[in-house]
Design a protein around this motif. Structure first.
Motif, PDB file in Angstrom:
ATOM      1  N   TYR A  88      87.272  48.184  45.117  1.00 50.69           N
ATOM      2  CA  TYR A  88      86.382  47.190  45.695  1.00 50.69           C
ATOM      3  C   TYR A  88      85.829  47.597  47.058  1.00 50.69           C
ATOM      4  CZ  TYR A  88      88.520  44.649  41.897  1.00 50.69           C
ATOM      5  OH  TYR A  88      88.969  44.278  40.652  1.00 50.69           O
TER       6      TYR A  88
ATOM      7  N   ALA B 263      92.611  44.963  52.857  1.00 47.95           N
ATOM      8  CA  ALA B 263      93.383  44.945  51.607  1.00 47.95           C
ATOM      9  C   ALA B 263      94.832  44.564  51.875  1.00 47.95           C
ATOM     10  CB  ALA B 263      93.297  46.313  50.920  1.00 47.95           C
TER      11      ALA B 263
ATOM     12  N   TYR C  36      91.446  36.284  47.156  1.00 47.38           N
ATOM     13  CA  TYR C  36      91.642  36.383  48.603  1.00 47.38           C
ATOM     14  C   TYR C  36      90.553  37.142  49.347  1.00 47.38           C
ATOM     15  CZ  TYR C  36      96.212  34.568  47.448  1.00 47.38           C
ATOM     16  OH  TYR C  36      97.229  33.785  46.978  1.00 47.38           O
ATOM     17  N   LYS C  37      89.466  37.477  48.683  1.00 42.99           N
ATOM     18  CA  LYS C  37      88.406  38.242  49.388  1.00 42.99           C
ATOM     19  C   LYS C  37      87.698  37.415  50.427  1.00 42.99           C
ATOM     20  CE  LYS C  37      84.976  37.386  45.851  1.00 42.99           C
ATOM     21  NZ  LYS C  37      84.048  37.892  44.944  1.00 42.99           N
TER      22      LYS C  37
ATOM     23  N   TYR D 145      92.118  40.370  44.664  1.00 46.03           N
ATOM     24  CA  TYR D 145      90.794  40.532  45.271  1.00 46.03           C
ATOM     25  C   TYR D 145      89.939  39.298  45.019  1.00 46.03           C
ATOM     26  CZ  TYR D 145      86.152  42.176  46.358  1.00 46.03           C
ATOM     27  OH  TYR D 145      84.882  42.288  46.887  1.00 46.03           O
ATOM     28  N   LYS D 146      89.904  38.834  43.781  1.00 44.83           N
ATOM     29  CA  LYS D 146      89.075  37.665  43.450  1.00 44.83           C
ATOM     30  C   LYS D 146      89.498  36.420  44.253  1.00 44.83           C
ATOM     31  CE  LYS D 146      87.148  38.126  38.931  1.00 44.83           C
ATOM     32  NZ  LYS D 146      87.136  37.579  37.569  1.00 44.83           N
TER      33      LYS D 146
ATOM     34  N   ILE E 172      92.940  47.969  45.493  1.00 44.68           N
ATOM     35  CA  ILE E 172      91.921  47.098  46.082  1.00 44.68           C
ATOM     36  C   ILE E 172      90.973  47.916  46.954  1.00 44.68           C
ATOM     37  CG2 ILE E 172      91.522  45.212  47.726  1.00 44.68           C
ATOM     38  CD1 ILE E 172      94.107  43.916  46.597  1.00 44.68           C
TER      39      ILE E 172
ATOM     40  N   VAL F  35      87.150  48.135  49.960  1.00 48.33           N
ATOM     41  CA  VAL F  35      87.664  47.276  51.021  1.00 48.33           C
ATOM     42  C   VAL F  35      88.448  48.151  51.995  1.00 48.33           C
ATOM     43  CG1 VAL F  35      89.279  45.382  51.486  1.00 48.33           C
ATOM     44  CG2 VAL F  35      87.792  45.284  49.483  1.00 48.33           C
TER      45      VAL F  35
ATOM     46  N   MET G  49      94.992  40.874  52.327  1.00 39.08           N
ATOM     47  CA  MET G  49      94.887  40.161  51.049  1.00 39.08           C
ATOM     48  C   MET G  49      96.233  40.142  50.329  1.00 39.08           C
ATOM     49  SD  MET G  49      91.382  41.461  49.328  1.00 39.08           S
ATOM     50  CE  MET G  49      89.988  41.811  50.371  1.00 39.08           C
TER      51      MET G  49
END
Length: 65
Positions: free
Chosen positions: A18, A25, A64-65, A61-62, A14, A20, A28
């Motif tokens: 991404y 991360a 819990y971002k 990621y999708k 992550i 992050v 998440m």
């Protein structure tokens, strides 16, 4: 890899994929774990693979971002 190693790998992916921060991360992955996202992984360590870590990183990621 073990369940714990899988969680570490998902967290690392992550941060790398991404852009992050580490702490974000970790949060998440912890939220996903609290929501039982990884419950099957703990029951069946055979699914704790690098390929699955990539898929899990994307899903976590999708969601819990």
């Amino acid at each position: 890899m073990t369940y714990e190693e899988h969680l570490d790998e998902v967290t690392t992916l992550i941060t790398e994929k991404y852009d992050v921060a580490d702490q974000a991360a970790i949060k998440m992955v912890m939220r996903a774990q609290a929501d039982d996202f990884f419950s099957g992984h703990d029951d069946n360590p055979a699914i704790c693979t690098l390929d699955r870590a990539h898929l899990d990183a994307k899903a976590v990621y999708k969601k819990y971002k």
